[in-house]
Write an enzyme that holds these catalytic residues in place. Structure first.
Site, PDB file in Angstrom:
ATOM      1  N   GLU A 156      69.466  -5.274   1.517  1.00  0.00           N
ATOM      2  CA  GLU A 156      69.833  -6.592   2.032  1.00  0.00           C
ATOM      3  C   GLU A 156      71.211  -7.065   1.560  1.00  0.00           C
ATOM      4  OE1 GLU A 156      66.541  -9.185   1.161  1.00  0.00           O
ATOM      5  OE2 GLU A 156      65.116  -7.898   2.211  1.00  0.00           O
ATOM      6  N   ASN A 197      69.403  -0.752   3.473  1.00  0.00           N
ATOM      7  CA  ASN A 197      68.229  -1.320   4.132  1.00  0.00           C
ATOM      8  C   ASN A 197      68.427  -2.825   4.293  1.00  0.00           C
ATOM      9  OD1 ASN A 197      65.383  -0.941   4.993  1.00  0.00           O
ATOM     10  ND2 ASN A 197      64.877  -2.181   3.192  1.00  0.00           N
ATOM     11  N   HIS A 233      60.775  -7.014  10.128  1.00  0.00           N
ATOM     12  CA  HIS A 233      59.890  -8.164   9.915  1.00  0.00           C
ATOM     13  C   HIS A 233      60.044  -9.090  11.124  1.00  0.00           C
ATOM     14  CE1 HIS A 233      58.810  -6.945   5.916  1.00  0.00           C
ATOM     15  NE2 HIS A 233      60.071  -6.905   5.529  1.00  0.00           N
ATOM     16  N   GLU A 262      59.931  -1.578   7.165  1.00  0.00           N
ATOM     17  CA  GLU A 262      59.046  -2.614   6.626  1.00  0.00           C
ATOM     18  C   GLU A 262      58.398  -3.402   7.764  1.00  0.00           C
ATOM     19  OE1 GLU A 262      60.969  -5.073   3.671  1.00  0.00           O
ATOM     20  OE2 GLU A 262      62.151  -3.399   2.886  1.00  0.00           O
ATOM     21  N   ASP A 264      56.238  -5.451  10.241  1.00  0.00           N
ATOM     22  CA  ASP A 264      55.076  -6.301  10.495  1.00  0.00           C
ATOM     23  C   ASP A 264      55.459  -7.294  11.590  1.00  0.00           C
ATOM     24  OD1 ASP A 264      56.643  -8.166   8.955  1.00  0.00           O
ATOM     25  OD2 ASP A 264      55.495  -7.728   7.160  1.00  0.00           O
TER      26      ASP A 264
END
Length: 454
Positions: A156, A197, A233, A262, A264
């Site tokens: 990030e 990432n 996300h 990651e 979801d």
């Protein structure tokens, strides 16, 4: 992503679970990992140390659906070097050991992040930070050398507008800290794939452009960079990322791997059929985008079950983001959307109540037991037995009629001889009312047995 905050949670088994049946019984049992592997990719789930004590959870995590895992917190700086030059790998080693025991690979996460830093890092003078950063990376990456196939080296680094995020590292070294970190990671582990990432880079936009320009400049300068992680996300109320497939492809065209790291898909609660359908479409679109890009190497969901999702603790009133619910039961819309997008077949779902059988009501000082099938999938099922009455030290028995075999049981001790099963209680589960659960195999027919309690 945000830190997972997980407390102790009792196992809750759904009494109204649907039964999942493979529509092609003659074919080999499909899993998300087997489908992904047929496409030359992996399908994984993140995990964290508190979950590893949940046997029902780990039975699914290590049961074949997933070929890869990422530790949610165990390898971050606050866990691995809580005080300067004092390293701790117990939590990370536990995740690696679980993965190795279940034929899963591990993505290392993460060597450098502005968040979850112990206080001593931010307190260092800027002139000392580069040396501390390089020392941290060297120690952690060397410890896990040969145990992880990839590292999220830098996590990030961008603001939403594509500029570099303010962090102790950026403050001390400028954006050069990224190249310095990547070179340190390569020196410590020459074979691991090195990634940057970030989130909200999944579709085209300013933040993705910032990442693209960084990777392009790193490649041009000869800095070791092997891949870009797109966290994924997502939230159904915000719309699907713009041109995801094209965005992944332009990064791949720079000569790096890409991965969904990651994933979801959250929603505003409560769930309903319309929201579930939209969520399933999002999952399908992400998987299809990865499948269509040759250098998209795999997909990781950020833990597989709502039971351990980070979403509710960070986004108030939101959740239900994962393909398994908080009772560890597959959501047919989300799960099937992923399976079909990977080239598999949808499992049929029958929303009938759990099948069950009960013994007669107990006389005083005796006990009775109720057996339920709470979930079923190709080759396996989950069951629950409830014990009532007033008799401590109960014993429950039954005989399977169709060759079923128990593989794991919690809340008691099981012995099985052929079809005959005997269960006695764990010490904490000795006095009714009591419940125990189990996982077992089945093939073709799964009749509910008659149970006795004494």
């Amino acid at each position: 992503m945000k830190k997972l905050i997980i407390g102790a949670a009792a196992l809750i088994l759904s009494a109204g679970a649907f039964t999942l049946i493979n529509t092609q019984a003659e074919a080999a049992v499909q899993t998300l990992q087997s489908l992904a592997a047929a496409k030359g990719k992996y399908f994984g789930s993140a995990t964290d140390n508190p979950e590893l004590s949940d046997t029902a959870y780990t039975a699914i995590l290590g049961g074949g659906e997933f070929g890869q895992t990422t530790p949610g917190n165990a390898m971050k700086w606050d866990s691995t070097e809580p005080s300067q030059n004092s390293f701790s790998y117990t939590k990370g080693d536990a995740v690696v050991s679980f993965a190795q025991a279940h034929n899963m690979t591990v993505r290392g996460h993460t060597l450098l992040w502005h968040n979850q830093l112990p206080g001593w890092v931010s307190a260092l003078p800027a002139t000392q930070l580069q040396a501390a950063m390089e020392n941290h990376i060297a120690n952690v990456a060397t410890h896990f050398k040969g145990k992880v196939f990839a590292w999220d080296v830098v996590n990030e680094p961008f603001n939403e507008d594509g500029t570099f995020r303010t962090s102790p590292f950026n403050n001390a070294m400028g954006s050069d800290y990224i190249a310095i970190a990547l070179r340190a990671a390569r020196a410590a582990d020459p074979t691991a794939k090195l990634y940057i990432n970030d989130y909200n880079t999944d579709g085209q936009g300013a933040k993705a452009d910032g990442m693209y320009n960084l990777v392009k400049s790193l490649k041009a300068a000869g800095v070791p960079i092997d891949g870009v992680g797109f966290q994924g996300h997502l939230a159904i109320q915000y719309g699907f990322p713009t041109n995801m497939q094209a965005n992944l492809q332009r990064f791949a065209d720079l000569g790096v791997d890409v991965a969904i790291t990651e994933l979801d898909v959250r929603m505003v609660l409560p769930r309903d059929s319309t929201k579930d359908a939209t969520q399933a479409t999002y999952y399908s679109n992400v998987v299809k985008a990865c499948v269509a890009v040759t250098r998209c190497v795999g997909i990781t969901i950020w833990d597989y079950t709502d039971k351990y999702s980070w979403i509710p603790s960070v986004f108030s009133g939101q959740g239900a983001a994962l393909p398994w619910d908080d009772s560890l039961v597959k959501k047919p819309t989300a799960y099937n959307a992923i399976a079909v997008a990977l080239g598999g077949t949808a499992e049929s779902a029958s929303p009938t109540p759990s099948r069950s059988t009960s013994s007669s009501p107990p006389p005083a000082g005796a006990c009775a037991a109720t057996y339920k099938i709470t979930g079923s999938w190709p080759g396996g099922f989950q069951g629950e037995v409830s014990v009532t009455g007033s008799k401590p030290g109960w014993t429950v028995k039954w005989a399977f009629a169709n060759g079923q075999t128990i593989s794991q049981l919690w809340g008691g001790t099981v012995s099985q001889s052929g079809a005959n099963v005997t269960v006695t209680p764990a010490s904490w589960n000795n006095t009714p009312p009591a419940t125990f659960g189990f996982l077992a195999s089945w093939n073709g027919t799964n009749a509910v047995p008659t149970v006795t309690c004494a």
